[in-house]
Design an enzyme around this catalytic site. Structure first.
Site, PDB file in Angstrom:
ATOM      1  CE  LYS A 209       1.686  14.288  37.792  1.00  0.00           C
ATOM      2  NZ  LYS A 209       2.520  15.327  38.381  1.00  0.00           N
TER       3      LYS A 209
ATOM      4  CG  ASP B 243       3.342  16.256  41.815  1.00  0.00           C
ATOM      5  OD1 ASP B 243       4.395  15.596  41.851  1.00  0.00           O
ATOM      6  OD2 ASP B 243       2.406  16.009  41.029  1.00  0.00           O
TER       7      ASP B 243
END
Ligand code: ATR
Length: 287
Positions: free
Chosen positions: A72, A108
């Protein structure tokens, strides 16, 4: 699933490990429900192969990608553009490929916000207690501060909570407090709190009998969210329900994260209920 054709658009997820991901089940169910000629594949990509994988996204014209642990952060310099929130949070979980131009974003934390809003909870002006100061807590803290909530971050390791609060204070000016995760501090933090978010791993399998908050501190005025989704109903959520609080489970956040990525790739509203059903089924198959 609809048959793959010469025109099928390819999406996928890169991570390592990847075999437990529920995203393929969730997205393929959504493509199928809307009759879209897309497919979604899991790709196990080792750390050292990440640049090659991103070159492959361009070369193979993969139109949409999710990025999970451990990539990420490392993926960020390999992209052409970053959305401001992803830049601020220092993590990307979604990539859109428009004619070879790769844009990274983060769904997210917005997924978490969407899960709250789907229960008619608007964070602006609310007092929110976050347990944890790891990667997941950071995203949640940033998006809630961005939405105008005041925050109390409690963590077992106080230095990490303080570091996160200090990092956020550079961008946001509402009340941002950091405390050690102790019963005494929980008692004072939860007094008049509107929302409680467990962003620690406490309560996750196999430790399903554990909870980060004694049940006597839960009350009907609270909305309680747990990022843990295995089990789907953690002890914390079970006790919150019993105390009359509203609850949001970890799968809601995960599915909203996927729903927002889906919209970026297809331009269509995601069928949330179908995606959640597919995720629940995939989770059951894991057990
Ligand atoms: P993630 O990216 O999922 O947030 P992480 O960065 O490893 O994972 O963070 C895990 C969080 O759960 C941390 O806040 C951790 O607290 P510490 O910073 O003190 O390690 C918290 N956590 C994990 N196990 C815990 C436990 N048994 N009791 C309290 N907090 C715990």
């Amino acid at each position: 699933m609809s048959p793959i054709t010469g025109r099928t658009k390819i999406c996928g997820i890169i991570g390592d490990p990847i075999e437990h991901s529920m995203s393929p089940a969730m997205h393929n169910a959504a493509f199928s429900a809307l009759g879209l000629d897309y497919t979604y594949l899991p790709f196990r990509v080792r750390r050292e192969e990440l640049p090659g994988a991103i070159a492959g996204v361009r070369a193979l014209n993969i139109v949409g990608l999710n990025v999970t642990i451990p990539h990420k952060v490392a993926v960020m310099p390999l992209l052409d553009r970053l959305e401001p929130l992803a830049e601020k949070m220092g993590a990307v979980n979604t990539i859109v490929n428009e004619d070879g131009v790769l844009t990274g974003s983060n769904t997210d934390a917005p997924g978490f916000l969407q899960a709250l809003r789907s229960q008619n909870i608007e964070p602006e002006g609310k007092k929110i207690v976050i347990l944890g100061a790891g990667g997941a807590a950071k995203g949640i803290a940033f998006i809630l501060a961005e939405a105008g909530a005041s925050l109390v971050i409690l963590n077992r390791t106080i230095s990490k909570a303080e570091e996160l609060a200090a990092q956020m204070a550079r961008y946001y000016h509402q009340d941002l407090k950091a405390m050690t995760l102790s019963e005494e501090n929980l008692t004072s933090a939860l007094d008049r709190a509107d929302v409680l978010v467990n962003a620690t791993s406490v309560g996750m399998v196999p430790d399903v009998d554990r909870t980060p908050v004694p049940s006597r501190l839960l009350n009907p005025k609270l909305a309680v969210c747990d990022i843990v989704y295995n089990p789907l109903e953690t002890r914390l959520l079970r006790e919150a329900k019993a105390a009359g609080a509203r609850t949001i489970d970890g799968l809601d956040m995960l599915v909203w994260q996927g729903a927002l990525a889906f919209k970026q790739w297809t331009g269509r509203e995601a069928p949330f209920a179908i995606m959640k059903q597919a995720a629940v089924k995939a989770l059951k198959n894991e057990d």
